[in-house]
Design a protein around this motif. Structure first.
Motif, short mmCIF file in Angstrom:
data_model
loop_
_atom_site.label_atom_id
_atom_site.label_comp_id
_atom_site.label_asym_id
_atom_site.label_seq_id
_atom_site.Cartn_x
_atom_site.Cartn_y
_atom_site.Cartn_z
N UNK A 1 10.22 0.16 -4.55
CA UNK A 1 10.75 -0.57 -3.39
C UNK A 1 11.89 0.16 -2.72
N UNK A 2 12.52 1.11 -3.42
CA UNK A 2 13.66 1.85 -2.89
C UNK A 2 13.30 3.28 -2.52
N UNK A 3 12.04 3.65 -2.69
CA UNK A 3 11.57 5.00 -2.37
C UNK A 3 10.86 4.98 -1.02
N UNK A 4 10.65 6.15 -0.43
CA UNK A 4 9.85 6.17 0.81
C UNK A 4 8.48 5.55 0.56
N UNK A 5 7.97 4.78 1.50
CA UNK A 5 6.69 4.12 1.30
C UNK A 5 5.53 5.12 1.35
N UNK A 6 4.35 4.69 0.95
CA UNK A 6 3.17 5.54 1.14
C UNK A 6 2.97 5.88 2.62
N UNK A 7 2.19 6.91 2.86
CA UNK A 7 1.96 7.36 4.23
C UNK A 7 1.30 6.27 5.07
N UNK A 8 1.63 6.20 6.35
CA UNK A 8 0.97 5.23 7.22
C UNK A 8 -0.55 5.36 7.14
N UNK B 1 3.37 -2.73 4.41
CA UNK B 1 2.73 -3.10 5.67
C UNK B 1 3.63 -2.72 6.85
N UNK B 2 4.93 -2.95 6.72
CA UNK B 2 5.86 -2.60 7.79
C UNK B 2 5.90 -1.10 8.03
N UNK B 3 5.57 -0.31 6.99
CA UNK B 3 5.54 1.14 7.13
C UNK B 3 4.22 1.65 7.70
N UNK B 4 3.29 0.74 7.97
CA UNK B 4 2.03 1.14 8.58
C UNK B 4 0.89 1.35 7.61
N UNK B 5 1.08 0.99 6.34
CA UNK B 5 -0.02 1.09 5.37
C UNK B 5 -1.05 0.00 5.67
N UNK B 6 -2.28 0.25 5.26
CA UNK B 6 -3.36 -0.71 5.45
C UNK B 6 -3.40 -1.63 4.23
N UNK B 7 -2.64 -2.69 4.27
CA UNK B 7 -2.44 -3.57 3.11
C UNK B 7 -3.48 -4.69 3.11
N UNK B 8 -4.11 -4.88 1.95
CA UNK B 8 -5.01 -6.00 1.71
C UNK B 8 -4.47 -6.81 0.55
N UNK B 9 -4.18 -8.07 0.78
CA UNK B 9 -3.73 -8.97 -0.29
C UNK B 9 -4.92 -9.82 -0.71
N UNK B 10 -5.26 -9.75 -1.99
CA UNK B 10 -6.42 -10.47 -2.51
C UNK B 10 -5.94 -11.62 -3.39
#
Length: 284
Positions: A208-215, A243-252
Motif C-alpha cells: 500500500x506504500x509502494x508504487x502501484x502496478x503499472x496502469x 484502481x486510482x492508479x489506472x489498473x484494471x481491477x476486478x473485485x469478485x
C-alpha cells in the motif's frame, strides 16, 4: 485501534473452528494434483537454500501458455509448496501453466528475506519457464493471506525489477485473496511475535506504500465472506489504490460462508473467481 482490538482483527485462525482439516485438505488436494498430472516438475531450485524451490505443472495445451504463479499463505510462518498445487488440475486444463512457489519461513527468515526469495523465484521463472511451455511475458502472480501480500509485492512498481535484470513490468497481472497490504497494524499486534518487524521494515514491505502496478495491469481481488473487518478493509483499500492508479481491477464477491482458509478452493473449479482469473490471463 488498541493492541487487544488489533489482536482480534488479525487473528485469522479465530474465524474458523479449526484450521487443521483445511490445511490437511491443501496437502491432500495437492498430492492428488501431482498424481493426476504426471508431467509436473517438483522441487526445482531457484536459489541456493533448500526452501528456495518451486513446483511446475505444465499447461495441458501446447504453449507458450500464460503462467499462474501461486504463493502460499500461512502468516509467513506456515505451509509449503507441497500444500499449494491444488488448483493445478483445473487451471492447467484451462490452458495455464501453474507454478507453486516455496520460501523460507518466519521467524527463521525475516520478511525482507522472504520477499527477496519470492522476487528471485520470479526472476528464475523469467529465465526458465519457457523450457516448461510457459510464457515469461504473461506471468500472473497470485496468493492468499500472506501469499496475497507477497504477490502484491511482486506486482508493485518501483526500481526493484531492474536490480534483478527483469523488465520494468515483470508480471502481467495478479490475483490477491484476503491479503495484507499495510503492515503497520501487524507490527503492533501478536503477529509481530514471529515477524519481528521494525517500523522501517513494515514500511518497505507494505504494498500500500509502494508504487502501484503499472496502469492497465489486470488485478483480481477477493476477500472471504467471514473475514474480520480489518482484512476486508485492507482488501478494499488496496483495490481502490490500484484502481486510482489506472489498473484494471476486478473485485469478485466470495461465496456466502467462505472463510480465510477455504477461499483458495474457488480456484479449483468453474467459479466466478476462477473465471475472473482466466479472463485476467487472457484465457476467457
Amino acid at each position: 485501534m488498541g493492541r487487544a482490538a488489533l489482536d482480534r482483527e488479525y487473528n485469522a485462525r479465530a474465524t474458523v473452528p479449526d484450521i487443521m482439516p483445511i490445511l490437511a485438505e491443501y496437502r491432500a488436494r495437492t498430492e492428488a494434483a501431482k498424481a493426476a498430472l504426471p508431467g509436473a516438475r517438483i522441487g526445482l531450485p531457484y536459489g541456493p537454500t533448500e526452501p528456495e524451490r518451486l513446483d511446475i505443472y505444465p499447461a495441458a495445451t501446447p504453449g507458450p501458455a500464460p503462467v499462474f504463479v501461486f504463493i502460499h499463505g500461512g502468516y509467513w510462518r506456515l505451509l509449503d509448496a507441497a500444500d499449494s498445487g491444488f488448483m493445478a488440475p483445473y487451471l492447467t486444463a484451462a490452458g495455464a501453466c501453474v507454478v507453486a512457489v516455496n520460501y523460507a519461513l518466519a521467524p527463521a527468515a525475516t520478511l525482507d528475506e522472504i520477499v527477496r526469495q519470492c522476487r528471485a523465484a520470479l526472476a528464475w521463472l523469467h529465465g526458465n519457464i519457457g523450457r516448461f511451455g510457459g510464457d515469461p511475458a504473461r506471468i500472473h502472480v497470485a496468493g492468499s493471506s500472506a501469499g496475497g501480500h507477497l504477490a502484491a509485492m511482486l506486482a508493485a512498481g518501483g526500481d526493484w525489477p531492474s536490480r534483478l535484470g527483469l523488465p520494468p513490468r515483470p508480471v502481467a497481472g495478479a490475483t490477491l485473496l484476503s491479503g495484507l497490504y499495510e503492515l503497520e497494524p501487524l507490527r503492533l499486534c501478536h503477529v509481530n511475535e514471529w515477524m519481528r518487524l521494525d517500523e522501517a521494515a513494515a514500511v518497505r514491505n507494505s504494498p500500500a506504500l509502494l508504487p502501484p502496478p503499472a496502469p492497465g495491469t489486470p488485478l483480481v481481488f477477493s476477500v472471504a465472506e467471514t473475514e474480520t473487518g480489518e482484512f476486508k478493509a485492507q482488501t478494499r483499500a488496496q483495490a481502490e489504490y490500484c484502481a486510482e492508479a489506472g489498473c484494471a481491477v476486478t473485485a469478485v464477491p466470495a461465496p456466502a460462508g467462505s472463510n480465510h482458509f477455504d477461499i483458495v478452493f474457488q480456484l479449483c473449479a468453474d467459479t466466478p473467481l476462477a473465471r475472473a482469473v482466466l479472463r485476467a490471463m487472457g484465457l476467457r
